[in-house]
Write an enzyme that holds these catalytic residues in place. Structure first.
Site, PDB file in Angstrom:
ATOM      1  N   ARG A 168       0.816  -1.203   0.000  1.00 33.08           N
ATOM      2  CA  ARG A 168       0.000   0.000   0.000  1.00 33.08           C
ATOM      3  C   ARG A 168       0.857   1.264   0.000  1.00 33.08           C
ATOM      4  O   ARG A 168       0.494   2.271  -0.581  1.00 33.08           O
ATOM      5  CB  ARG A 168      -0.922  -0.014   1.216  1.00 33.08           C
ATOM      6  CG  ARG A 168      -1.774  -1.281   1.259  1.00 33.08           C
ATOM      7  CD  ARG A 168      -2.664  -1.311   2.484  1.00 33.08           C
ATOM      8  NE  ARG A 168      -3.658  -0.242   2.439  1.00 33.08           N
ATOM      9  CZ  ARG A 168      -4.798  -0.325   1.757  1.00 33.08           C
ATOM     10  NH1 ARG A 168      -5.070  -1.417   1.074  1.00 33.08           N
ATOM     11  NH2 ARG A 168      -5.660   0.664   1.754  1.00 33.08           N
ATOM     12  N   ASP A 216      -2.882 -20.839  16.797  1.00 34.72           N
ATOM     13  CA  ASP A 216      -1.561 -20.454  16.294  1.00 34.72           C
ATOM     14  C   ASP A 216      -0.683 -21.674  16.021  1.00 34.72           C
ATOM     15  O   ASP A 216       0.094 -21.671  15.072  1.00 34.72           O
ATOM     16  CB  ASP A 216      -0.876 -19.533  17.319  1.00 34.72           C
ATOM     17  CG  ASP A 216       0.391 -18.917  16.774  1.00 34.72           C
ATOM     18  OD1 ASP A 216       0.375 -18.494  15.600  1.00 34.72           O
ATOM     19  OD2 ASP A 216       1.408 -18.875  17.497  1.00 34.72           O
ATOM     20  N   LYS A 262       3.977 -21.292  25.078  1.00 39.80           N
ATOM     21  CA  LYS A 262       4.974 -20.240  25.072  1.00 39.80           C
ATOM     22  C   LYS A 262       5.566 -20.131  26.460  1.00 39.80           C
ATOM     23  O   LYS A 262       4.960 -20.555  27.441  1.00 39.80           O
ATOM     24  CB  LYS A 262       4.328 -18.909  24.686  1.00 39.80           C
ATOM     25  CG  LYS A 262       4.005 -18.837  23.202  1.00 39.80           C
ATOM     26  CD  LYS A 262       3.812 -17.414  22.750  1.00 39.80           C
ATOM     27  CE  LYS A 262       3.611 -17.335  21.250  1.00 39.80           C
ATOM     28  NZ  LYS A 262       4.825 -17.658  20.469  1.00 39.80           N
ATOM     29  N   HIS A 307       0.572 -26.676  12.881  1.00 43.33           N
ATOM     30  CA  HIS A 307       1.829 -27.425  13.052  1.00 43.33           C
ATOM     31  C   HIS A 307       1.627 -28.757  13.781  1.00 43.33           C
ATOM     32  O   HIS A 307       2.064 -29.805  13.322  1.00 43.33           O
ATOM     33  CB  HIS A 307       2.853 -26.611  13.843  1.00 43.33           C
ATOM     34  CG  HIS A 307       3.128 -25.260  13.274  1.00 43.33           C
ATOM     35  ND1 HIS A 307       3.063 -24.993  11.930  1.00 43.33           N
ATOM     36  CD2 HIS A 307       3.470 -24.093  13.871  1.00 43.33           C
ATOM     37  CE1 HIS A 307       3.347 -23.722  11.723  1.00 43.33           C
ATOM     38  NE2 HIS A 307       3.604 -23.150  12.890  1.00 43.33           N
ATOM     39  N   LYS A 360      10.608 -27.764   6.848  1.00 43.75           N
ATOM     40  CA  LYS A 360      11.823 -28.075   7.608  1.00 43.75           C
ATOM     41  C   LYS A 360      12.386 -29.427   7.191  1.00 43.75           C
ATOM     42  O   LYS A 360      11.643 -30.399   7.042  1.00 43.75           O
ATOM     43  CB  LYS A 360      11.516 -28.096   9.105  1.00 43.75           C
ATOM     44  CG  LYS A 360      11.216 -26.731   9.687  1.00 43.75           C
ATOM     45  CD  LYS A 360      10.901 -26.847  11.171  1.00 43.75           C
ATOM     46  CE  LYS A 360      10.389 -25.548  11.730  1.00 43.75           C
ATOM     47  NZ  LYS A 360      11.408 -24.500  11.787  1.00 43.75           N
ATOM     48  N   LYS A 384      -0.110 -18.759   6.744  1.00 47.27           N
ATOM     49  CA  LYS A 384      -1.034 -19.043   7.827  1.00 47.27           C
ATOM     50  C   LYS A 384      -1.282 -17.748   8.587  1.00 47.27           C
ATOM     51  O   LYS A 384      -0.450 -16.858   8.516  1.00 47.27           O
ATOM     52  CB  LYS A 384      -0.470 -20.139   8.730  1.00 47.27           C
ATOM     53  CG  LYS A 384       0.592 -19.632   9.702  1.00 47.27           C
ATOM     54  CD  LYS A 384       0.755 -20.528  10.889  1.00 47.27           C
ATOM     55  CE  LYS A 384       1.365 -19.704  12.007  1.00 47.27           C
ATOM     56  NZ  LYS A 384       1.696 -20.371  13.196  1.00 47.27           N
TER      57      LYS A 384
END
Lengths: 510, 382
Positions: A65, A256, A361, A261, A203, A169
């Site tokens: 943009r 997430d 996390k 995953h 990976k 994603k």
């Protein structure tokens, strides 16, 4: 693997040494000024150029943009590549030659797409790229739909060659939105043109799961309910929500990490042998696993799932704040930063074998691994004292860091009499092969340019993953109790330990 | 070099295989203990056996240094065979386990084992018997022959019989024109028992890549049937010593074998130095081939400096050019039609070290048919 017939037909490409280079094409990156472009995509492209893996007729067009000249854009990218490339220092000549074919088009105004169409047509003419295009959507998800619509409106995807679209994603935030998005994209692209990124699949060590399982004959017979007691899959991060606070708080660990995953890793571990290593066969088999996963209904959420949120604590000796103290996070946030699940794959091979999944996390260390714990010997001939140091046989596939495979088995301690201890037979990937494995984005960009969709997720997979995840999220939101917390730097809430301890098992310490 | 074996390079002496394995085991224990003190575990890893044959001490040392550098990527048991025919008969084996320091984050050490077998005097018949018991079981064996392989000698055949892959460097051959023919015969005789490769073949991989990539574009690919000429430049040193253009000829042999070109006359030296000859395409049209020596700083003798492929169709001349930029580690690849530049780009083209070359070759198992075809075509040229 789908190899473009035109490249296959080059007689000079025969043999083991010359890699297959994509056909002449243009890569259009939407979100050209974004973080992903500068941290991942451009460094990956530059490294592909260094390895001579890009076609001679190739150009990159950034679209964003912000108004900007080609030269400004190149200067920004140069800076980014110099900072984030895995190979340093920057090779000026190679960069200069690469940058010559980098353009920028501002799509902020209504004329933007007309400009873009003109730029692409001019490049086709100049380079002979024949209308072959890959559109890479590296933008925030809310922009996917309008961009694809505009690509369609302006006929960018119908320029005489092939065209593909690569989508980052998250693909939707529940089943409905994912289906909606797929439908909108299908207005312009058909499914075989859509490449949904799950960068885990790029990976090396994730691809090695398939090699380990299907290139070797000795593991597969053991890879069943008869021999496997249970499977643990861990995706642990030591980082907090960091700069992605706003996105993360809306998504949570479930959307997430688990939805993409973790379920992909589970699918790769549990799948049946595909008939070939190609996009159709591999994804068909993964899909069968996802469909066989026993749903966790709202009424089972309490029994088979645990969520948690990190409180303040210590990571590698440094004091870190709790989740609700992170930038961009509300003080009353109910977003989970930890998820543990007990899953089952209801098919012939895995009936009754639990798959314990967890991610979080601010766990003590960054580690992704898959562990198959085998059943104990049916009858213990050695005395209880002798075998006190014996753990069950475990095969561990370490995805990151320290990629490798280890097998734990019992051995006799060299003393008089029998004393048994578990030992590890360890294969360190980096020790047996080149340390410098290609970055996941290099692999995925190259595959997208070549048209090989094996390592990308198909529509039915994504939707099935949401179908599994949605009821759990709904169950959680119906639950009014405060979600459990865990101190940063620990392996998650106590409830997670209970989840697995109830079955007489324990989480591994990866 | 001196008669004394330098223990700092080759390790402690151990006579006999049993003593040698005992010594290796002892060193592994010492290392494990040291590593354990620092909280590490020593992972013993080996993915291959590598036998290196050297007839000069300096080559043996250079090989040892190369393998040491590669131990991170290719943990191996390396058996360096140094045949010193000037010395009286008898063997002396010295061995050492070398353990590189772990990378700061890995916390693991990687071992490789280096064994020196030094043969003195007439060892032709007995050499292999000293090597066989030292090979680790169940791992592929690579045989790297430094210098010119003595194809008529017993120990050469014996060592080749142990190998899954045989590596030479034709840049080191005393008479490449003769030895390349012998290598071609060895390839033919391999019948899948072992693969053969040449570092000069590895050196031209990026060149082949560049040539092939011109013809990935369908518009240019059609021109592969219309090639009318090819020129290849190779580096010589300033004193004008005669250098055999093995790399250039392998490249031409590769094109010939892939595109079905046949030789029409034997190689002949051209007036300006180098070679000038012609070949025939599958449709019997003639292709002019020119191999030219060039003096260029920064290039090793025999390395390619540039190439030009010409194709003519309907009166239009298209030229595909790769030119190494002198003194730099990149090349320019360009296409022009009737003298007008159509496209040009800069491509990295670093000069690989022997370590890079060996590292590349150790990743390939089995035979490389494309190489064998290219070599066979080269031999037919001569």
């Amino acid at each position: 693997m789908v190899i473009p017939a035109t490249t296959l037909a080059n007689p000079l490409r025969a043999g083991p040494r010359l890699a297959r280079v994509p056909e002449p094409s243009i890569l259009v990156i939407f979100g050209g000024t974004g973080d992903l472009t500068s941290r991942k995509l451009l460094p990956a492209l530059y490294n592909l150029a260094l390895q001579r893996l890009l076609p001679p007729a190739f150009a990159v067009v950034g679209a964003g943009r912000t108004p900007m000249s080609d030269d400004q854009f190149r200067a920004e990218l140069r800076e980014a590549v110099a900072t984030f490339s895995r190979t340093k220092p920057l090779n000026e000549e190679v960069w200069a030659s690469f940058a010559e074919r980098v353009r920028y088009v501002s799509t902020g105004s209504p004329e933007g797409y007309v400009d873009l169409a003109r730029t692409l047509a001019a490049l086709d003419l100049e380079l002979g790229t024949q209308g072959n295009r890959v559109f890479y959507l590296a933008t925030p998800p809310k922009a996917y739909e309008p961009i694809v619509r505009d690509i369609g409106l302006h006929g960018l995807s119908r320029a005489g060659g092939w065209s593909r679209v690569v989508i980052e994603k998250p693909f939707g935030n529940d089943l409905r939105s994912a289906m909606h998005l797929s439908e909108k994209i299908h207005d312009v692209f058909s499914e075989h043109q859509i490449f949904r990124i799950d960068h885990y699949l790029g990976k090396e060590t994730v691809q090695n799961i398939l090699v380990l399982r299907f290139a070797n004959a000795i593991f597969e017979p053991l890879w069943t309910r008869q021999f496997v007691d249970h499977v643990q899959i861990t995706v642990a991060e030591s980082l907090g929500s960091e700069e992605r606070g706003e996105y993360y708080d809306a998504a949570g660990a479930m959307r997430d990490v688990v939805q993409n995953h973790l379920l992909q890793l589970l699918a790769l571990v549990a799948m049946e042998p595909p008939v070939a290593f190609d996009a159709g066969a591999v994804r068909d088999e993964k899909m069968k696993v996802l469909r066989a996963m026993r749903a966790i209904g709202q009424d089972e959420v309490a029994e088979r799932t645990v969520r948690g949120q990190y409180a303040g604590g210590f990571i590698e000796g440094t004091k870190v704040p709790g989740y609700r103290g992170e930038p961009g996070i509300g003080t009353l946030s109910q977003t989970e930063t930890y998820v543990a699940l007990k899953c089952y794959v209801d098919n012939w091979r895995w009936e009754g074998t639990p798959f314990y999944l967890r991610t979080g996390k601010r766990l003590p260390k960054r580690s992704t691994e898959i562990a198959l714990q085998f059943r104990s010997a049916p009858h213990q001939v050695f005395s209880r004292d002798a075998s006190a140091g014996l753990d069950p046989n475990t095969l561990v596939l370490r995805i990151q860091p320290d990629e490798g495979i280890s097998l734990k088995f019992g051995a006799k301690v060299p003393v008089q009499g029998v004393r048994i201890r578990s030992v590890n037979m360890d294969f360190v990937y980096g020790a047996s092969f080149m340390v410098d494995a290609p970055d996941a984005y290099e692999t995925l960009i190259l595959d997208a340019l070549r048209g090989d969709a094996t390592l990308f997720t198909r529509r039915d997979e994504v939707e099935q993953q949401w179908r599994f995840v949605d009821p759990i999220v709904e169950g959680w939101s119906a639950d009014q109790t405060d979600l459990p917390t865990y101190a940063a730097g620990t392996w998650g809430p106590t409830e997670a330990d209970l989840l697995i301890a109830r079955d007489g098992r324990a989480w591994r310490k990866p | 070099m001196s008669l004394v074996t330098d223990q700092s390079i080759w390790g402690a002496p151990a006579s006999g295989v049993a003593a040698l394995e005992r010594e290796l085991a002892r060193m592994r224990r010492v290392q494990s203990a040291q590593a354990a003190d620092q909280g590490h575990v020593v992972a013993r890893a080996a993915v291959l056996n590598l036998i290196v044959h050297a007839s000069r001490e300096v080559h043996a040392r250079r090989a040892a240094a190369t393998i040491r550098q590669l131990s991170q990527r290719h943990p191996s048991r390396a058996i360096i065979v140094h045949v010193d025919s000037e010395r009286p008969p008898g063997f002396e084996a010295a061995l050492a386990t070398h353990c590189l320091l772990p990378a700061a984050d890995a916390g693991r050490q990687i071992c490789y084992e280096q064994i020196l077998v030094r043969a003195r005097g007439d060892s032709d018949e007995r050499l292999a018997s000293a090597v066989i018991p030292m090979l680790l079981p169940d791992l592929p064996t690579f045989l790297w022959w430094t210098g010119t392989p003595p194809v008529d000698q017993r120990h050469f055949d014996d060592l080749l019989a142990l190998a899954d892959r045989f590596i030479v460097d034709s840049a080191d051959f005393a008479r490449p024109d003769v030895t390349l023919q012998q290598i071609a015969r060895i390839c033919e005789g391999g019948h899948g028992r072992y693969g053969v490769t040449d570092f000069n073949w590895t050196r031209i991989t990026p060149w082949r890549e560049l040539v092939a990539s011109f013809f990935d574009a369908p518009t240019w690919r059609a021109l592969l049937a219309d090639v009318t000429g090819i020129r290849v430049g190779f580096a010589v040193d300033a004193d004008g010593r005669d250098i055999h253009p093995s790399q250039a000829l392998l490249l031409i042999g590769w094109l010939a074998s892939r595109l079905g070109w046949r030789p029409t006359a034997a190689l002949a030296p051209s007036e300006a130095g180098g070679l000038l000859f012609s070949m025939r395409r599958a449709d019997a049209a003639e292709i002019q081939v020119r191999v030219r020596p060039r003096f260029e700083r920064g290039l090793a003798e025999g390395d390619l400096s540039g190439l030009r492929l010409q194709a003519e169709r309907a009166g239009v001349l298209t030229e595909f050019v790769v030119k190494r930029v002198p003194g730099m580690s990149h090349a320019l690849a360009s296409v022009s039609t009737d003298g007008t530049l159509v496209s040009s780009r800069t491509i990295p083209l670093p000069a690989p070290s022997v370590t890079d070359l060996l590292g590349e070759e150790l990743t390939i198992a089995g035979s490389d048919r494309i190489y064998e075809d290219a070599l066979a075509a080269l031999v037919r040229l001569a």
